[in-house]
Structure formats: structure tokens, C-alpha cells
Design a protein around this motif. Sequence first.
Motif, PDB file in Angstrom:
ATOM      1  N   PHE A   1      11.050 -36.000   3.606  1.00  0.00           N
ATOM      2  CA  PHE A   1      10.795 -36.396   2.022  1.00  0.00           C
ATOM      3  C   PHE A   1      10.143 -35.168   1.076  1.00  0.00           C
ATOM      4  CE2 PHE A   1      10.875 -40.508   4.157  1.00  0.00           C
ATOM      5  CZ  PHE A   1      12.320 -40.549   3.523  1.00  0.00           C
ATOM      6  N   SER A   2       9.528 -33.711   2.563  1.00  0.00           N
ATOM      7  CA  SER A   2       9.452 -33.175   1.564  1.00  0.00           C
ATOM      8  C   SER A   2      10.319 -31.548   1.058  1.00  0.00           C
ATOM      9  CB  SER A   2       8.410 -31.874   2.368  1.00  0.00           C
ATOM     10  OG  SER A   2       7.679 -33.253   2.236  1.00  0.00           O
ATOM     11  N   GLU A   3      10.994 -30.971   0.073  1.00  0.00           N
ATOM     12  CA  GLU A   3      11.953 -29.558  -0.245  1.00  0.00           C
ATOM     13  C   GLU A   3      11.665 -28.991   0.416  1.00  0.00           C
ATOM     14  OE1 GLU A   3      11.535 -29.427  -4.481  1.00  0.00           O
ATOM     15  OE2 GLU A   3      12.363 -30.333  -5.094  1.00  0.00           O
ATOM     16  N   ASP A   4      12.850 -27.568   1.395  1.00  0.00           N
ATOM     17  CA  ASP A   4      12.707 -26.625   2.590  1.00  0.00           C
ATOM     18  C   ASP A   4      13.305 -25.748   1.315  1.00  0.00           C
ATOM     19  OD1 ASP A   4      13.257 -25.225   4.038  1.00  0.00           O
ATOM     20  OD2 ASP A   4      12.686 -26.655   5.514  1.00  0.00           O
ATOM     21  N   PRO A   5      12.458 -24.933   0.617  1.00  0.00           N
ATOM     22  CA  PRO A   5      13.413 -24.106   0.189  1.00  0.00           C
ATOM     23  C   PRO A   5      14.050 -22.898   0.709  1.00  0.00           C
ATOM     24  CG  PRO A   5      11.455 -24.468  -1.225  1.00  0.00           C
ATOM     25  CD  PRO A   5      11.062 -25.188   0.427  1.00  0.00           C
ATOM     26  N   THR A   6      13.378 -22.494   2.377  1.00  0.00           N
ATOM     27  CA  THR A   6      14.554 -21.937   3.051  1.00  0.00           C
ATOM     28  C   THR A   6      15.953 -22.151   3.346  1.00  0.00           C
ATOM     29  OG1 THR A   6      11.812 -20.327   3.356  1.00  0.00           O
ATOM     30  CG2 THR A   6      14.012 -20.093   4.996  1.00  0.00           C
TER      31      THR A   6
END
Length: 301
Positions: free
Chosen positions: A77-82
Amino acid sequence: MTSTDLPSGNAQFATAVVPAAGLGTRFLPATKTVPKELLPVVDTPGIELIAEEAAAAGAHRLAIITSERKVGVMAHFSEDPTLEGTLERRGKDVLLHKVKRAPGLIEVESVRQERPLGLGHAIGQVEQILDPEEQAIAVLLPDDLVLPMGVLERMSDVRAEFGGTVLCAFEVPGEEVSSYGVFATEDTDNPSVKRVTGMVEKPAREDAPSNLAAAGRYLLDRAIFDALRAIEPGAGGEYQVTDAIAKLIDDGHPVHVVVHDGTRHDLGNPGGYIKACVDFALQSDAYGADLRAWLGSRLDT
């Protein structure tokens, strides 16, 4: 959580609880390194389907009961910018939407259960994060995929009418009652809503009070925490939520059950998980037609 985050409309809860601290022993060795909640139903992890259900029912926060071994559940549920940046640069818009979906569904909070002392104990850990204004919580067992979605909204309606605690049940064949917790009930004016007078865990067919079996959806009044503190541990030193619900009933607390007209997939064991994957894939625009044709030819051989 602030008062503005409390449920609006007929929603009876703001926090939905997902117990996810277990070892997933029925799925070993796959769950040795991958939490069972992250196993995909076609291409979507089961925990994401649960989060979708909770959000659709009006929850603003998903409290996931975790253990030290289950940090990967929260990472989903965390964003993964890469990853998101790479997909965007490559024009992979469909995949980008899928990756960004889980973090945007609902606020997620981890609640640690240090020792595996049963479902009742796990639910009890959530009291510490609730605001005083929250008078009920929803509990969704991640092993149970209840279809069609929407039973939590019906349960909210029942709590709005009767108060107290509301549970979910399915009608099961008589020969299967020994595999479930079974409700003893009395009728109400609504044929799909029963007043619960008791519950028997895995009774013999001849001892079952009904054919209404518990499903993994609970809408628990805040009184459940006092009941959990009052019960004694059972086998293996575990605290069972069914014992706490039985105490609520004995104390005159209203408890009702919604009889859900649908299906249930058990994602916690390989057999049920396979059925869920097939069910979802058959409904998929991308995979349904091809899978249906392949199954037809495969079953003919």
C-alpha cells in the motif's frame, strides 16, 4: 483520525480491521517468504480486494494486524516512485494505474500483534488506535472473499436499525455444518436478518442449531473490547472472538446476522484459492473467453 473522518451517511464504522499476522501454514511452502495476503487472485493481491471492499462500504482507515514477518503486506500500500516513473516513461498507462491503485484506495495503518494468541486477541489490539467517537469496527478476514461485494453495507443498515453487533452468514448444506461456526437464531420481520441467540463451533450435523454458517465479516460494537477482556483463553491459550460475542449475547447486547445470498471463496487454502482465481479470470475481459474455451477442451479430455 479526526471527527471529520467518522463515517458519513448510513456507514456505521470508520475503521476496518484485517487480521494478517498469521503464518499461512495451509499454503506452505509458498508462504515461507510471500505473505498469503499478497498471493494474487489473477493479478490483484487478495489484501487489495479486501481493501477495496472496506473502502466501498465507507471505511476511511484499514487497520492491518501484522507481525514482524508480514511487513510486505504494508509495503503493497506504499507508493513506489521509481517503478511508477519507469512505467510512465514507457507509456505503460494500464500497468501504472494498477500499481497506483492500492495506495489510493484507503488510509492504511499497521497494528502489531506480538504473539499469535487468536483472532480475539488480534482484534483487541485495535482499541488503542480508535478515536473515542468510533463506536463500531468492521473486521474482514482476508481468507474469506465474500461475493458479490456489498454485504458490509447491508450489515451497516442492520446496525443502524437494531444497534449492537452484526455478523454475516451463508446457508450451507447440512453435511457441511461441521466445518463451520453455526448460528442459533430467531426470526425478525426481515427474512434475511436473524437475531442471534447463540453459536456452536463445528457441530455435528445432528447438533447444529441451523444451517447458517459464519462468514469472515463482522461489524462489532465497541463493547466487544470489554467482552474480550472478560473472557478466558481457550485451546492453545488463544482468545476467540466467538467467545466474546457469546458474552455479549449473555449480557443482553443485541447481536444480529445478515444472511448473504452469494458465494464465498477461501483464499487461505490452495483449493479455495484456485477456485477464486478461476472465478475471477472467467469474468475478466482479458482472460475470460480464452480460459473458458481452454477449460472446455481440457475437461473433455
